[in-house]
Design a protein around this motif. Structure first.
Motif, PDB file in Angstrom:
ATOM      1  N   PRO A 293     -22.740 -46.816 -11.397  1.00 28.65           N
ATOM      2  CA  PRO A 293     -22.288 -46.154 -12.624  1.00 28.65           C
ATOM      3  C   PRO A 293     -21.154 -45.174 -12.344  1.00 28.65           C
ATOM      4  O   PRO A 293     -21.147 -44.478 -11.327  1.00 28.65           O
ATOM      5  CB  PRO A 293     -23.546 -45.425 -13.106  1.00 28.65           C
ATOM      6  N   VAL A 294     -20.183 -45.128 -13.250  1.00 32.95           N
ATOM      7  CA  VAL A 294     -19.078 -44.188 -13.156  1.00 32.95           C
ATOM      8  C   VAL A 294     -18.909 -43.494 -14.505  1.00 32.95           C
ATOM      9  O   VAL A 294     -19.359 -43.985 -15.532  1.00 32.95           O
ATOM     10  CB  VAL A 294     -17.753 -44.881 -12.754  1.00 32.95           C
ATOM     11  N   GLY A 295     -18.258 -42.351 -14.486  1.00 33.32           N
ATOM     12  CA  GLY A 295     -18.022 -41.598 -15.709  1.00 33.32           C
ATOM     13  C   GLY A 295     -17.290 -40.310 -15.395  1.00 33.32           C
ATOM     14  O   GLY A 295     -16.930 -40.043 -14.236  1.00 33.32           O
ATOM     15  N   VAL A 296     -17.069 -39.511 -16.397  1.00 35.72           N
ATOM     16  CA  VAL A 296     -16.353 -38.249 -16.233  1.00 35.72           C
ATOM     17  C   VAL A 296     -17.203 -37.281 -15.415  1.00 35.72           C
ATOM     18  O   VAL A 296     -18.361 -37.030 -15.744  1.00 35.72           O
ATOM     19  CB  VAL A 296     -16.007 -37.636 -17.600  1.00 35.72           C
ATOM     20  N   VAL A 297     -16.630 -36.751 -14.357  1.00 37.15           N
ATOM     21  CA  VAL A 297     -17.304 -35.759 -13.534  1.00 37.15           C
ATOM     22  C   VAL A 297     -16.914 -34.350 -13.976  1.00 37.15           C
ATOM     23  O   VAL A 297     -17.767 -33.490 -14.178  1.00 37.15           O
ATOM     24  CB  VAL A 297     -16.966 -35.965 -12.039  1.00 37.15           C
ATOM     25  N   ASP A 298     -15.618 -34.124 -14.145  1.00 39.60           N
ATOM     26  CA  ASP A 298     -15.108 -32.820 -14.585  1.00 39.60           C
ATOM     27  C   ASP A 298     -14.222 -33.024 -15.803  1.00 39.60           C
ATOM     28  O   ASP A 298     -13.093 -33.497 -15.683  1.00 39.60           O
ATOM     29  CB  ASP A 298     -14.313 -32.160 -13.460  1.00 39.60           C
ATOM     30  N   PRO A 299     -14.707 -32.663 -17.004  1.00 41.50           N
ATOM     31  CA  PRO A 299     -13.918 -32.877 -18.226  1.00 41.50           C
ATOM     32  C   PRO A 299     -12.628 -32.068 -18.261  1.00 41.50           C
ATOM     33  O   PRO A 299     -11.746 -32.357 -19.077  1.00 41.50           O
ATOM     34  CB  PRO A 299     -14.874 -32.441 -19.349  1.00 41.50           C
ATOM     35  N   ASN A 300     -12.519 -31.071 -17.394  1.00 42.62           N
ATOM     36  CA  ASN A 300     -11.269 -30.324 -17.317  1.00 42.62           C
ATOM     37  C   ASN A 300     -10.166 -31.133 -16.638  1.00 42.62           C
ATOM     38  O   ASN A 300      -8.984 -30.800 -16.760  1.00 42.62           O
ATOM     39  CB  ASN A 300     -11.474 -29.014 -16.555  1.00 42.62           C
ATOM     40  N   GLU A 301     -10.560 -32.169 -15.925  1.00 43.57           N
ATOM     41  CA  GLU A 301      -9.586 -33.012 -15.233  1.00 43.57           C
ATOM     42  C   GLU A 301      -9.509 -34.419 -15.799  1.00 43.57           C
ATOM     43  O   GLU A 301      -8.443 -35.035 -15.784  1.00 43.57           O
ATOM     44  CB  GLU A 301      -9.925 -33.094 -13.737  1.00 43.57           C
ATOM     45  N   THR A 302     -10.633 -34.935 -16.284  1.00 42.33           N
ATOM     46  CA  THR A 302     -10.699 -36.330 -16.707  1.00 42.33           C
ATOM     47  C   THR A 302     -11.276 -36.433 -18.113  1.00 42.33           C
ATOM     48  O   THR A 302     -12.312 -35.834 -18.410  1.00 42.33           O
ATOM     49  CB  THR A 302     -11.576 -37.146 -15.738  1.00 42.33           C
ATOM     50  N   ALA A 303     -10.612 -37.199 -18.971  1.00 40.54           N
ATOM     51  CA  ALA A 303     -11.088 -37.392 -20.333  1.00 40.54           C
ATOM     52  C   ALA A 303     -12.074 -38.548 -20.424  1.00 40.54           C
ATOM     53  O   ALA A 303     -13.071 -38.478 -21.137  1.00 40.54           O
ATOM     54  CB  ALA A 303      -9.909 -37.640 -21.271  1.00 40.54           C
ATOM     55  N   ARG A 304     -11.812 -39.609 -19.685  1.00 41.60           N
ATOM     56  CA  ARG A 304     -12.736 -40.740 -19.670  1.00 41.60           C
ATOM     57  C   ARG A 304     -12.437 -41.635 -18.478  1.00 41.60           C
ATOM     58  O   ARG A 304     -11.361 -41.577 -17.878  1.00 41.60           O
ATOM     59  CB  ARG A 304     -12.656 -41.557 -20.966  1.00 41.60           C
ATOM     60  N   VAL A 305     -13.426 -42.449 -18.139  1.00 42.09           N
ATOM     61  CA  VAL A 305     -13.319 -43.433 -17.070  1.00 42.09           C
ATOM     62  C   VAL A 305     -13.656 -44.787 -17.684  1.00 42.09           C
ATOM     63  O   VAL A 305     -14.630 -44.913 -18.420  1.00 42.09           O
ATOM     64  CB  VAL A 305     -14.283 -43.109 -15.911  1.00 42.09           C
ATOM     65  N   PHE A 306     -12.849 -45.806 -17.394  1.00 48.01           N
ATOM     66  CA  PHE A 306     -13.077 -47.095 -18.031  1.00 48.01           C
ATOM     67  C   PHE A 306     -12.565 -48.234 -17.145  1.00 48.01           C
ATOM     68  O   PHE A 306     -11.775 -48.023 -16.226  1.00 48.01           O
ATOM     69  CB  PHE A 306     -12.410 -47.160 -19.403  1.00 48.01           C
ATOM     70  N   THR A 307     -13.042 -49.437 -17.423  1.00 45.87           N
ATOM     71  CA  THR A 307     -12.565 -50.625 -16.734  1.00 45.87           C
ATOM     72  C   THR A 307     -11.773 -51.484 -17.703  1.00 45.87           C
ATOM     73  O   THR A 307     -12.042 -51.491 -18.916  1.00 45.87           O
ATOM     74  CB  THR A 307     -13.724 -51.453 -16.145  1.00 45.87           C
ATOM     75  N   VAL A 308     -10.800 -52.216 -17.158  1.00 46.79           N
ATOM     76  CA  VAL A 308      -9.950 -53.084 -17.963  1.00 46.79           C
ATOM     77  C   VAL A 308      -9.990 -54.487 -17.372  1.00 46.79           C
ATOM     78  O   VAL A 308      -9.688 -54.668 -16.184  1.00 46.79           O
ATOM     79  CB  VAL A 308      -8.491 -52.600 -17.979  1.00 46.79           C
ATOM     80  N   PRO A 309     -10.358 -55.497 -18.165  1.00 47.79           N
ATOM     81  CA  PRO A 309     -10.313 -56.864 -17.646  1.00 47.79           C
ATOM     82  C   PRO A 309      -8.885 -57.247 -17.262  1.00 47.79           C
ATOM     83  O   PRO A 309      -7.934 -56.945 -18.000  1.00 47.79           O
ATOM     84  CB  PRO A 309     -10.819 -57.712 -18.821  1.00 47.79           C
ATOM     85  N   VAL A 310      -8.741 -57.903 -16.135  1.00 50.68           N
ATOM     86  CA  VAL A 310      -7.414 -58.380 -15.734  1.00 50.68           C
ATOM     87  C   VAL A 310      -6.859 -59.334 -16.788  1.00 50.68           C
ATOM     88  O   VAL A 310      -5.648 -59.371 -17.040  1.00 50.68           O
ATOM     89  CB  VAL A 310      -7.496 -59.058 -14.348  1.00 50.68           C
ATOM     90  N   ALA A 311      -7.737 -60.090 -17.450  1.00 49.03           N
ATOM     91  CA  ALA A 311      -7.289 -61.009 -18.506  1.00 49.03           C
ATOM     92  C   ALA A 311      -6.609 -60.263 -19.634  1.00 49.03           C
ATOM     93  O   ALA A 311      -5.665 -60.786 -20.256  1.00 49.03           O
ATOM     94  CB  ALA A 311      -8.471 -61.814 -19.038  1.00 49.03           C
ATOM     95  N   ASP A 312      -7.064 -59.033 -19.931  1.00 49.74           N
ATOM     96  CA  ASP A 312      -6.413 -58.237 -20.975  1.00 49.74           C
ATOM     97  C   ASP A 312      -5.058 -57.718 -20.495  1.00 49.74           C
ATOM     98  O   ASP A 312      -4.107 -57.620 -21.277  1.00 49.74           O
ATOM     99  CB  ASP A 312      -7.302 -57.058 -21.370  1.00 49.74           C
ATOM    100  N   LEU A 313      -4.970 -57.374 -19.213  1.00 46.44           N
ATOM    101  CA  LEU A 313      -3.709 -56.882 -18.670  1.00 46.44           C
ATOM    102  C   LEU A 313      -2.643 -57.974 -18.641  1.00 46.44           C
ATOM    103  O   LEU A 313      -1.448 -57.692 -18.764  1.00 46.44           O
ATOM    104  CB  LEU A 313      -3.923 -56.339 -17.260  1.00 46.44           C
TER     105      LEU A 313
END
Length: 231
Positions: free
Chosen positions: A151-171
């Motif tokens: 699992p991944v996610g925001v650790v420090d909201p002062n530095e990171t707004a969100r964490v997400f994955t992007v399918p290569v097919a979408d890229l």
């Protein structure tokens, strides 16, 4: 396989053992690509610039191959609100910038920013060092395979707004591609994915990776996305 410790100074190495076959084109690209094929901005010859590293982490789920990205907090002074790879400047404890320091820094920063467990990541290559003139960073892109996803996610909201994955097919989908235009005169590739506009250094590296891996699909380079001057 890499068994990278989450602690600074832990063991870290490159290994291509057991990688999925679909990553073969990325491995070949990392072996053959030249710095000038990735960017016109290369590290200063005098050795100046702040050494840093980013983690380009490939994973796979029911949607197929994917990349891990994060969105920087809007309150930051530099690159506020901009999607990026996890990464940052090398610390002295990371080790030799010309050796395995960038590998350790990429994993450490990814852990600090996204909560990623480094022990589940297999590092398999590095791309040539690049330069970001606006910040003075000399960046080593480190390639990783998310062998054991956690699992991944925001650790420090002062530095990171969100964490997400992007399918290569979408890229690679032509509808999600455009050319970003900044009032400063900058223009470069952009991706409209996961409710985010990926541009700048991150988009440039993704664009070149897709191209040299043979994954790129024809897209409308005349489709433009104007950027705010504050971007």
């Amino acid at each position: 396989m890499t068994r990278a410790s989450g602690t600074q100074g832990g063991p870290v190495a490159l290994s291509r053992d057991g990688l999925p076959a679909w990553l073969d084109p990325v491995v070949r690209a990392a072996e053959t690509v030249r710095p000038t094929q990735l960017s016109r901005f290369l590290p200063p010859k005098d050795g100046s610039g702040r050494q840093s590293a980013v983690l380009i982490l490939f994973g796979e789920d029911e949607r197929g191959p994917q990349l891990l990205l994060m969105e920087r907090a809007s309150s930051l002074r530099s690159h506020a609100g901009q999607p990026s790879f996890p990464g940052g400047a090398l610390d002295p404890e990371d080790g030799d910038p010309q050796g395995d320091g960038p590998l350790r820094a990429a994993l450490r920063e990814a852990e600090e920013e996204t909560g990623l467990d480094p022990s589940g990541v297999q590092l398999f290559g590095v791309l040539p060092r690049l330069y970001i003139p606006v910040s003075g960073f000399v960046v080593t892109p480190v390639l990783g395979w998310w062998r054991e996803p956690t699992p991944v996610g925001v650790v420090d909201p002062n530095e990171t707004a969100r964490v997400f994955t992007v399918p290569v097919a979408d890229l690679t989908h032509p509808d999600n591609r455009a050319t970003a235009i900044h009032p400063s005169g900058f223009h470069g590739p952009a991706f409209l994915v996961e409710s985010a506009l990926v541009w700048g250094f991150t988009a440039g590296v993704i664009d070149r990776l897709l191209h040299f891996a043979g994954w790129e699909r024809p897209w409308d380079r005349d489709k433009q996305v104007p950027l705010d001057r504050r971007a």
